[in-house]
Design a protein around this motif. Structure first.
Motif, PDB file in Angstrom:
ATOM      1  N   ARG A 163       1.894 -15.018 -11.464  1.00  0.00           N
ATOM      2  CA  ARG A 163       1.157 -14.647 -10.248  1.00  0.00           C
ATOM      3  C   ARG A 163       1.034 -15.827  -9.291  1.00  0.00           C
ATOM      4  O   ARG A 163       1.141 -15.666  -8.071  1.00  0.00           O
ATOM      5  CB  ARG A 163      -0.241 -14.147 -10.606  1.00  0.00           C
ATOM      6  N   CYS A 184       2.527 -16.271  -5.463  1.00  0.00           N
ATOM      7  CA  CYS A 184       1.588 -16.607  -4.397  1.00  0.00           C
ATOM      8  C   CYS A 184       2.012 -17.883  -3.670  1.00  0.00           C
ATOM      9  O   CYS A 184       2.071 -17.911  -2.437  1.00  0.00           O
ATOM     10  CB  CYS A 184       0.191 -16.763  -4.990  1.00  0.00           C
ATOM     11  N   VAL A 220      -3.357 -16.770   1.735  1.00  0.00           N
ATOM     12  CA  VAL A 220      -2.310 -16.157   0.906  1.00  0.00           C
ATOM     13  C   VAL A 220      -2.830 -15.886  -0.503  1.00  0.00           C
ATOM     14  O   VAL A 220      -2.504 -14.861  -1.107  1.00  0.00           O
ATOM     15  CB  VAL A 220      -1.054 -17.045   0.882  1.00  0.00           C
ATOM     16  N   CYS A 221      -3.648 -16.789  -1.034  1.00  0.00           N
ATOM     17  CA  CYS A 221      -4.242 -16.530  -2.346  1.00  0.00           C
ATOM     18  C   CYS A 221      -5.075 -15.255  -2.324  1.00  0.00           C
ATOM     19  O   CYS A 221      -5.006 -14.434  -3.246  1.00  0.00           O
ATOM     20  CB  CYS A 221      -5.089 -17.722  -2.784  1.00  0.00           C
ATOM     21  N   GLU A 270      -4.680 -12.706  -0.374  1.00  0.00           N
ATOM     22  CA  GLU A 270      -3.750 -11.573  -0.282  1.00  0.00           C
ATOM     23  C   GLU A 270      -3.151 -11.215  -1.646  1.00  0.00           C
ATOM     24  O   GLU A 270      -2.781 -10.064  -1.887  1.00  0.00           O
ATOM     25  CB  GLU A 270      -2.624 -11.906   0.701  1.00  0.00           C
ATOM     26  N   HIS A 271      -3.053 -12.197  -2.531  1.00  0.00           N
ATOM     27  CA  HIS A 271      -2.466 -11.976  -3.860  1.00  0.00           C
ATOM     28  C   HIS A 271      -3.524 -11.765  -4.945  1.00  0.00           C
ATOM     29  O   HIS A 271      -3.214 -11.827  -6.138  1.00  0.00           O
ATOM     30  CB  HIS A 271      -1.574 -13.163  -4.243  1.00  0.00           C
TER      31      HIS A 271
END
Length: 721
Positions: free
Chosen positions: A257, A261, A314-315, A317-318
Motif C-alpha cells: 500500500r 501511495c 496523496v496518503c 487519498e490512499h
C-alpha cells in the motif's frame, strides 16, 4: 553510440505543471522574457506594464490546463503554507442593461503582483494585531508558478504593511543576498590579488538538498488515536515486541500500500518539478524517506513545502496518513530533515576540495569560514532546531545530540591539523579504491570521509549535512542562519586579509595566515568521534561547548544582543523581527505542548480509566467466581494481577490530576517562564501519566484496550503483514 533517451512518460511529465523557463520562452515575447529574467536576478524590478504582460501569459497557460482559480502561495510561521482560491472571474454589466451581468476571465498584473490578508490571523510575534491587522503578500518572481489540482499557485512572500517579514522565505532571501555578497567580496579580493589561481565563475548561490523522513500509517487506525491526529505523536503506548531491533526494515521492500501511495506522490511531485530521486524504507517500522536533488535554497525550501502537502494529500487519498512529526512513536527512530548545505557557482560546490585541498585556497577559505561560523554561533544553530518534536528525537537512535559540533573526517582533518601546525601539506588527495577480493566484483572508489550519523553537522565530501533539523520544520530559518553566520565569517576574514595587505603582507601569505589563524581558533567545534558517548559530552564540557538539552532552553537563545547585532548588521532580520521570531517560536512550542498535555489528560480520563475500570471489575468478578469453585489459593496469581491493575489505575488517576494541576499552573505563567513550565513540570507530569498507561496496556485485556496499539499502527494494514 549515443545513450538512448528513456521512452517512459516519466521524462515528458517532469515539470509539466510548472510555468518553467521553457514555458516562459514559449508564451512570452523575447523582450518580455528578458525583463522577467532581469527581475529574477535582481537587476530591475518588474513595472506595471510588464506585470500585466506576465499575468496575461500566466492566465492563458493556466486556462489551457483547465485551471479555474489562482492563489498567492506563501508560508507563514507555521507548518503548512497559506492559500486562498480566487477565481479568474469578474462580473461585467452592460451600460444599457445594468442588471444583466456576464462573467469574464480576469487576471491583471496588479492581481499577480500583490494580495492582501489579515496578518493578525497568522503567527506574527506581535508585528500584527486585531486593530492593526493588514498584511501583504507579494509575488516572488524567483520561484516558478505551478498548477495543483485546478488552481494556479503563485509563490509569494508575506509581510506587514511596514515591510517586516511575517514569513520565513523573506528572511531566507535576505540571507541569500548576504552570503552571496560576502562570497563575491572574497573572490574580488582573491582574483585580483592571486590572478594565477583566479576563479572564473563568481555567480554564487547557497544550495541545499532536503532529505524528508516520514511515517505512514493506516488512516483508520490513525483516526482511532486522538493523540496522533491531534498532535502528530503518540503521548502513550507500550513498545511492541517487534520494533526495529532486527534491522530488517531499512531499505527493505516497500509495503504494497505504501509503495502504491508513494509512487503516486512521486508522480505528482514530478509534474510539479520536484526532483525526487530516491524513495526507500527507513530504519523504524512504517518509516520512509524521500530524497530530492540538490538545488538553490529558496527553490528547495518551497519544493519541500510542496512535498509535505502532496504527501499528506496523496496518503489521505490512499487511506493512509502521513506523519511529519519528529517522534510519532517512542522506542524507535524519529524523523529528521537532513539539510545538505553548500555554496555553489556554475561549476558546483565551493566545498569540493579537489585533488589538492591545501592548495585550493578558495576551498580552504570557505571551509575555515564555515568552521568559524559554527564555533562562534553554535548556540544559534542549536536554537534553529528547537521545535516541539525534536525534544523527543535528539540525542539517540541515529539523531544527533543537542551539542553542536562539526565532523570533518580523517583525511580532511589531517590536512587541517598540518596547516594549523604550520607544516607544508603536499601530495594529491585521490579517492582510494576498494578491492573486495573477488575477481568478479569490480574495484570501486572509496570516499574521502566516512559517514558519522551521530554528528549534528557532518562534512560529506562537498557539502555539510545539518542532520539535527526536524522532519516537520520549515528549513528556511535553519538555512537562513547558516547563510548569515557564514556571511559574517567571510566578511570578518576578508577584513583580516585587507588589514594584512595594508601592512604590506604578500597576498598569498595574507590569505594563508588568515586561513591558518581561523582554523586554529575554530578547532574547538570539530569532533570526529562518537557523539553519543560520554567521552563526547566530557570533551565538549572541557571545550566550553554547552549541552543545551531542552527545547525551552534553546528557544531562550534567539533574542540575544549577539544575535541582534548579527542579523541586523547583515540586514537579514531587524531587531523587531528577531524579537517577533523568538516570540513566535516560543508560543508555538508552548501551545504544542499544551495541546499534547490536554490530549494526554483527556485520553487517560475518558478512554484508559474507563476501559481499565471495566477490566478491573470483570477480573474481580472472575476471581470471586473461581474462588468459590477452586478455592482461594488457586486464584492467588489472578489476585496479584488485580492488585497490580488497581495500583496502576489509582496511580494513573492521581497522576492525571497532577497533570491537570501542572497545566493550569503553566498557563498562569508568562514568557520564557511559561516555556520552562510546560517543558519541565508539564512534561514530567505527562511522563507519569504515560508510565501508568503503558504498564496497564500490557496487563489488561487487549481486546478491550480503547486505542490501537503500537504493533497495529506501525505494522498492520500497510501490506507488510
Amino acid at each position: 553510440m549515443a545513450a538512448s533517451r528513456p521512452t517512459t512518460d516519466m521524462m515528458s511529465t517532469f515539470g509539466s505543471k510548472v510555468f518553467s523557463d521553457a514555458v516562459m520562452k514559449e508564451r512570452m515575447s523575447p523582450e518580455l522574457y528578458v525583463k522577467v529574467q532581469e527581475a529574477i536576478v535582481g537587476n530591475r524590478p518588474i513595472d506595471a506594464q510588464t506585470a500585466d504582460a506576465v499575468a496575461a501569459a500566466l492566465k492563458a497557460w493556466a486556462l489551457s490546463h483547465g485551471v479555474t482559480c489562482f492563489t498567492h502561495w506563501f508560508k507563514p510561521f507555521r507548518t503548512h503554507a497559506a492559500t486562498k482560491d480566487v477565481y479568474f472571474v469578474a462580473l461585467q454589466s452592460r451600460p444599457d442593461r445594468p442588471r444583466d451581468v456576464e462573467p469574464i476571465a480576469k487576471f491583471s498584473g496588479k492581481m499577480l503582483v500583490q494580495g492582501e490578508t489579515d496578518g493578525s490571523s497568522f503567527p506574527n510575534g506581535g508585528l500584527r494585531g486585531t486593530s492593526f491587522a493588514r498584511g501583504y503578500v507579494a509575488w516572488n518572481p524567483t520561484s516558478m508558478p505551478f498548477i495543483m489540482y485546478d488552481c494556479l499557485y503563485i509563490p509569494a512572500i508575506f509581510g506587514t504593511m511596514y515591510g517586516q517579514a511575517t514569513g520565513p522565505i523573506l528572511h531566507l532571501m535576505r540571507s541569500e543576498t548576504a552570503v552571496v555578497t560576502a562570497g563575491k567580496r572574497f573572490f574580488e579580493l582573491f582574483n585580483r590579488l592571486v590572478p594565477s589561481q583566479a576563479v572564473k565563475n563568481t555567480d554564487l548561490r547557497s544550495c541545499v538538498g532536503l532529505e524528508q523522513e516520514i511515517f505512514v500509517v493506516d488512516r483508520k487506525l490513525f483516526a482511532m488515536r486522538p493523540d496522533l491526529f491531534l498532535t502528530g505523536r503518540t503521548v502513550m503506548g507500550a513498545p511492541p515486541a517487534l520494533g526495529q531491533q532486527l534491522s530488517d526494515h531499512y531499505w527493505g521492500p516497500l509495503p504494497a500500500r505504501v509503495r502504491n501511495c508513494l509512487k503516486a506522490a512521486h508522480a505528482r511531485l514530478w509534474e510539479l518539478g520536484v526532483p525526487v530521486t530516491q524513495i526507500h524504507n527507513e530504519v523504524a517500522p512504517a518509516q520512509f524517506e524521500l530524497v530530492p536533488y540538490h538545488g538553490p535554497s529558496v527553490v528547495a525550501v518551497e519544493q519541500n513545502t510542496m512535498m509535505m502537502q502532496v504527501l499528506e494529500d496523496v496518503c489521505e487519498e490512499h487511506g493512509l496518513a502521513c506523519l511529519l512529526h519528529e517522534k510519532p512513536f517512542a522506542a524507535v527512530n524519529g524523523s529528521g530533515k537532513h539539510v545538505n548545505w553548500s555554496i555553489d557557482n556554475a561549476f558546483g560546490s565551493l566545498y569540493n576540495p579537489g585533488p589538492r585541498p591545501a592548495e585550493n585556497k578558495p576551498f580552504m577559505f570557505f571551509l575555515a569560514a564555515f568552521l568559524r561560523a559554527c564555533n562562534l554561533h553554535s548556540d544559534l544553530l542549536r536554537a534553529t532546531i528547537a521545535c516541539p518534536g525534536n525534544e523527543f528525537r535528539l540525542g539517540g537512535m541515529e539523531a544527533p545530540p543537542g551539542i553542536i559540533t562539526v565532523y570533518t573526517g580523517e583525511d580532511l582533518q589531517a590536512i587541517i591539523d598540518s596547516i594549523v601546525a604550520g607544516k607544508k601539506v603536499s601530495g594529491i588527495l585521490g579517492k582510494e579504491t576498494l578491492d573486495f577480493g573477488v575477481p568478479q566484483i569490480p574495484v570501486i572508489k572509496r570516499d574521502m570521509c566516512d559517514r558519522n550519523r551521530t554528528s549534528p553537522m557532518a562534512f560529506t565530501g562537498n557539502r555539510f549535512e545539518f542532520r539535527a533539523v526536524g522532519s516537520s520544520q520549515d528549513c528556511a530559518i535553519p538555512i537562513c542562519v547558516m547563510n548569515t553566520i557564514v556571511a559574517q565569517s567571510l566578511h570578518a576574514m576578508c577584513d583580516e586579509v585587507e588589514a594584512l595587505l595594508s601592512a604590506n603582507t604578500a597576498p598569498v601569505v595574507a590569505f594563508d595566515k588568515v586561513i591558518r589563524d581561523t582554523l586554529t581558533v575554530s578547532q574547538r567545534i570539530v569532533y570526529n568521534g562518537d557523539c553519543y558517548s560520554q567521552a563526547y559530552r566530557n570533551e565538549c564540557a572541557k571545550r566550553g561547548l554547552v549541552n543545551i538539552d531542552t527545547t525551552a532552553k534553546a528557544l531562550a537563545l534567539w533574542d540575544s544582543p549577539k544575535n541582534r547585532q548579527l542579523f541586523s548588521s547583515l540586514k537579514v532580520l531587524s531587531e523587531v523581527e528577531l524579537k517577533a521570531l523568538s516570540h513566535m517560536f516560543r508560543r508555538f512550542y508552548v501551545k504544542s505542548v499544551e495541546v499534547e498535555a490536554k490530549c494526554c489528560l483527556d485520553m487517560a480520563r475518558s478512554l484508559i480509566v474507563p476501559a481499565v475500570t471495566h477490566f478491573q471489575g470483570s477480573l474481580a468478578e472472575a476471581i470471586n467466581s473461581a474462588r468459590a469453585i477452586v478455592g482461594t489459593s488457586s486464584v492467588e496469581q489472578q489476585r496479584q494481577l488485580l492488585v497490580s491493575v488497581t495500583n496502576h489505575l489509582n496511580a494513573l488517576i492521581t497522576s492525571a490530576n497532577a497533570l491537570e494541576t501542572a497545566i493550569g499552573k503553566a498557563l498562569r505563567s508568562h514568557g520564557q517562564d511559561q516555556a520552562f513550565a510546560f517543558n519541565v513540570q508539564v512534561g514530567a507530569a505527562m511522563l507519569a501519566v504515560r508510565e501508568h498507561c503503558d504498564k496497564l496496556e500490557t496487563i489488561t485485556d487487549g481486546a478491550k484496550w480503547p486505542i490501537p496499539r503500537y504493533a497495529e499502527v506501525m505494522w498492520h494494514k500497510l501490506g507488510s503483514l
